[in-house]
Design a protein around this motif. Structure first.
Motif, PDB file in Angstrom:
ATOM      1  N   TYR A 188       0.830  -1.201   0.000  1.00  0.00           N
ATOM      2  CA  TYR A 188       0.000   0.000   0.000  1.00  0.00           C
ATOM      3  C   TYR A 188       0.869   1.256   0.000  1.00  0.00           C
ATOM      4  O   TYR A 188       0.410   2.337   0.357  1.00  0.00           O
ATOM      5  CB  TYR A 188      -0.942  -0.014   1.201  1.00  0.00           C
ATOM      6  CG  TYR A 188      -1.958  -1.137   1.130  1.00  0.00           C
ATOM      7  CD1 TYR A 188      -3.120  -0.991   0.386  1.00  0.00           C
ATOM      8  CD2 TYR A 188      -1.746  -2.346   1.783  1.00  0.00           C
ATOM      9  CE1 TYR A 188      -4.050  -2.023   0.299  1.00  0.00           C
ATOM     10  CE2 TYR A 188      -2.665  -3.385   1.701  1.00  0.00           C
ATOM     11  CZ  TYR A 188      -3.816  -3.207   0.960  1.00  0.00           C
ATOM     12  OH  TYR A 188      -4.732  -4.234   0.869  1.00  0.00           O
ATOM     13  N   SER A 232      -0.334   5.980  -3.739  1.00  0.00           N
ATOM     14  CA  SER A 232      -1.442   5.524  -2.908  1.00  0.00           C
ATOM     15  C   SER A 232      -1.936   6.704  -2.074  1.00  0.00           C
ATOM     16  O   SER A 232      -1.180   7.624  -1.772  1.00  0.00           O
ATOM     17  CB  SER A 232      -0.999   4.374  -2.003  1.00  0.00           C
ATOM     18  OG  SER A 232       0.159   4.723  -1.274  1.00  0.00           O
ATOM     19  N   SER A 233      -3.217   6.659  -1.725  1.00  0.00           N
ATOM     20  CA  SER A 233      -3.819   7.758  -0.960  1.00  0.00           C
ATOM     21  C   SER A 233      -4.421   7.225   0.334  1.00  0.00           C
ATOM     22  O   SER A 233      -5.257   6.314   0.326  1.00  0.00           O
ATOM     23  CB  SER A 233      -4.911   8.445  -1.785  1.00  0.00           C
ATOM     24  OG  SER A 233      -5.604   9.400  -0.991  1.00  0.00           O
ATOM     25  N   ASP A 236      -8.592   9.024   3.139  1.00  0.00           N
ATOM     26  CA  ASP A 236      -9.878   8.628   3.711  1.00  0.00           C
ATOM     27  C   ASP A 236      -9.718   7.770   4.963  1.00  0.00           C
ATOM     28  O   ASP A 236     -10.685   7.158   5.432  1.00  0.00           O
ATOM     29  CB  ASP A 236     -10.705   7.857   2.676  1.00  0.00           C
ATOM     30  CG  ASP A 236     -11.148   8.718   1.515  1.00  0.00           C
ATOM     31  OD1 ASP A 236     -11.077   9.961   1.631  1.00  0.00           O
ATOM     32  OD2 ASP A 236     -11.567   8.158   0.489  1.00  0.00           O
ATOM     33  N   SER A 240     -14.029   9.763   4.671  1.00  0.00           N
ATOM     34  CA  SER A 240     -13.970  10.611   3.479  1.00  0.00           C
ATOM     35  C   SER A 240     -14.702  11.926   3.712  1.00  0.00           C
ATOM     36  O   SER A 240     -15.381  12.118   4.732  1.00  0.00           O
ATOM     37  CB  SER A 240     -14.614   9.882   2.298  1.00  0.00           C
ATOM     38  OG  SER A 240     -16.011   9.726   2.524  1.00  0.00           O
ATOM     39  N   ARG A 274     -11.835   3.956   6.482  1.00  0.00           N
ATOM     40  CA  ARG A 274     -11.839   3.497   5.094  1.00  0.00           C
ATOM     41  C   ARG A 274     -10.442   3.051   4.674  1.00  0.00           C
ATOM     42  O   ARG A 274      -9.438   3.432   5.274  1.00  0.00           O
ATOM     43  CB  ARG A 274     -12.363   4.585   4.145  1.00  0.00           C
ATOM     44  CG  ARG A 274     -13.827   4.916   4.377  1.00  0.00           C
ATOM     45  CD  ARG A 274     -14.458   5.631   3.210  1.00  0.00           C
ATOM     46  NE  ARG A 274     -15.860   5.937   3.475  1.00  0.00           N
ATOM     47  CZ  ARG A 274     -16.864   5.091   3.291  1.00  0.00           C
ATOM     48  NH1 ARG A 274     -16.629   3.885   2.824  1.00  0.00           N
ATOM     49  NH2 ARG A 274     -18.106   5.448   3.567  1.00  0.00           N
ATOM     50  N   ASP A 275     -10.407   2.266   3.610  1.00  0.00           N
ATOM     51  CA  ASP A 275      -9.180   1.630   3.134  1.00  0.00           C
ATOM     52  C   ASP A 275      -8.309   2.611   2.349  1.00  0.00           C
ATOM     53  O   ASP A 275      -8.737   3.704   1.967  1.00  0.00           O
ATOM     54  CB  ASP A 275      -9.558   0.449   2.235  1.00  0.00           C
ATOM     55  CG  ASP A 275      -8.464  -0.598   2.137  1.00  0.00           C
ATOM     56  OD1 ASP A 275      -7.374  -0.382   2.706  1.00  0.00           O
ATOM     57  OD2 ASP A 275      -8.704  -1.631   1.488  1.00  0.00           O
ATOM     58  N   LYS A 277      -6.562   3.896  -0.984  1.00  0.00           N
ATOM     59  CA  LYS A 277      -7.028   3.903  -2.372  1.00  0.00           C
ATOM     60  C   LYS A 277      -5.942   4.469  -3.269  1.00  0.00           C
ATOM     61  O   LYS A 277      -4.910   4.966  -2.787  1.00  0.00           O
ATOM     62  CB  LYS A 277      -8.301   4.738  -2.511  1.00  0.00           C
ATOM     63  CG  LYS A 277      -8.114   6.221  -2.181  1.00  0.00           C
ATOM     64  CD  LYS A 277      -9.426   6.996  -2.291  1.00  0.00           C
ATOM     65  CE  LYS A 277      -9.202   8.487  -2.038  1.00  0.00           C
ATOM     66  NZ  LYS A 277     -10.472   9.261  -2.132  1.00  0.00           N
ATOM     67  N   ASN A 287      -6.380   3.031 -11.691  1.00  0.00           N
ATOM     68  CA  ASN A 287      -6.785   3.703 -10.455  1.00  0.00           C
ATOM     69  C   ASN A 287      -7.069   2.697  -9.336  1.00  0.00           C
ATOM     70  O   ASN A 287      -8.070   2.821  -8.615  1.00  0.00           O
ATOM     71  CB  ASN A 287      -8.026   4.554 -10.715  1.00  0.00           C
ATOM     72  CG  ASN A 287      -7.752   5.684 -11.683  1.00  0.00           C
ATOM     73  OD1 ASN A 287      -6.779   6.418 -11.520  1.00  0.00           O
ATOM     74  ND2 ASN A 287      -8.589   5.826 -12.698  1.00  0.00           N
ATOM     75  N   CYS A 288      -6.216   1.701  -9.200  1.00  0.00           N
ATOM     76  CA  CYS A 288      -6.442   0.663  -8.201  1.00  0.00           C
ATOM     77  C   CYS A 288      -5.178  -0.173  -8.059  1.00  0.00           C
ATOM     78  O   CYS A 288      -4.209  -0.008  -8.809  1.00  0.00           O
ATOM     79  CB  CYS A 288      -7.610  -0.232  -8.609  1.00  0.00           C
ATOM     80  SG  CYS A 288      -7.401  -0.980 -10.243  1.00  0.00           S
ATOM     81  N   CYS A 302      -9.474  -3.263 -10.735  1.00  0.00           N
ATOM     82  CA  CYS A 302     -10.653  -2.483 -11.118  1.00  0.00           C
ATOM     83  C   CYS A 302     -11.001  -2.803 -12.571  1.00  0.00           C
ATOM     84  O   CYS A 302     -10.134  -3.211 -13.356  1.00  0.00           O
ATOM     85  CB  CYS A 302     -10.398  -0.987 -10.948  1.00  0.00           C
ATOM     86  SG  CYS A 302      -8.851  -0.394 -11.672  1.00  0.00           S
TER      87      CYS A 302
END
Length: 310
Positions: A188, A232-233, A236, A240, A274-275, A277, A287-288, A302
């Motif tokens: 991640y 990776s972000s 969230d 979010s 939240r996970d 992303k 985007n995944c 995705c």
């Protein structure tokens, strides 16, 4: 398994035939000494607690640098709240991490308990490793910006950030025999699946993914590697923007448990809401998370991504 702090997690039992192969799932947490935002300090730890609620985890290994004793205490309290039998191991260098992956202990001089049977005539092989850390293209940077942090906080340490990366020069120090068939590493960190030359935010049409750390590890270890080509972000982690604007009772109850450690740093005892992303940059890649397998093309998790031609 008992909760330990830098001690061997397992007791060796010699002289047994036909050992039982058991699986081990590991979370690895990097230091957060890069971001100056108080809300970001404990995001890696928060994601680890969230993962414990979702998956069966036997071992957590985390880099101690930059985390206060109050932070460590609160984190470990949360971990034990959800799993009292988990092993918690504090480390300060990547050599300790590699040693644990290879032999089941951070102490290099012990017998390899991933090969020889120990307590209950069992050998533990790794099924999954989940990594929460900073990253650069084809580099998982466990101590990103440690030199600057040391100076700013007057810390004496011989460890260097560049010497504490998992990268294209040292991934072959990992032992393929430590892993079960069909095992996976989940990174991640930012851009593990991007080649080291692709260090730009402009739109990328060729990603060099076949030369990336993710692909190299998949080929060498013969396991699945899940990794981002984008940054990776973790934005969230505590919820979010939509969560914060909503009237959702679940999120409201979650927010009620929020606290500040050392009067500054946000923490939630129940972990991330939240996970992780995919971030926005670089432009072009999926985007995944993408799946890297030995001698195979990458596969995005995705369904909406279009891959470049050629």
């Amino acid at each position: 398994m008992a909760v330990v702090f830098g001690k061997p997690s397992f007791v060796l039992e010699k002289g047994k035939n036909n050992p039982i192969i058991k699986e081990e799932n590991i979370i690895v947490i990097g230091a957060e000494v890069h971001s100056k935002k108080a809300s970001n300090k404990l995001i890696f730890m928060a994601q680890a607690v969230r993962k414990i609620n979702i998956e069966k985890i036997q071992t957590i290994i985390y880099f101690e640098q930059g985390y206060s004793e109050n932070m460590k205490t609160e984190f470990e309290k949360s971990v034990n709240l959800y799993n009292k039998n988990i092993s918690i191991i504090r480390i300060s260098s990547i050599s300790q991490l590699i040693s644990y992956i290879n032999i089941g202990s951070i102490f290099h001089n012990l017998i390899n308990i991933r090969i020889f049977p120990y307590k209950n005539n069992s050998i533990y092989k790794i099924k999954n490793i989940y990594i929460y850390s900073h990253g650069m293209p084809s580099r998982i940077t466990f101590l990103l910006d440690w030199e600057t942090y040391k100076v700013n906080h007057n810390i004496q340490s011989d460890e260097k950030s560049s010497a504490n990366e998992l990268n294209l020069t040292n991934y072959m120090n990992l032992n393929p025999e430590s892993f079960l068939d069909g095992a996976s590493i989940w990174s991640y960190a930012c851009r593990t699946g991007l080649s080291s030359e692709n260090n730009s935010d402009i739109e990328i049409f060729t990603w060099g993914e076949e030369e990336s750390l993710a692909q190299k590890m998949a080929d060498f270890l013969n396991i699945n590697i899940y990794a981002f080509l984008k940054r990776s972000s973790y934005e969230d982690t505590w919820g979010s923007k939509l969560d914060r604007l909503s009237d959702d009772d679940e999120f409201r109850n979650y927010k009620k448990e929020e606290k500040k450690i050392d009067n500054k740093f946000i923490w939630q005892p129940q972990g991330a809401y939240r996970d992780v992303k995919a971030g926005d940059t670089p432009y072009g890649p999926p985007n995944c998370l993408c799946l890297f397998r030995k001698e195979n093309s990458i596969a995005p998790t995705c369904e909406t991504m279009h891959f470049p031609l050629g």
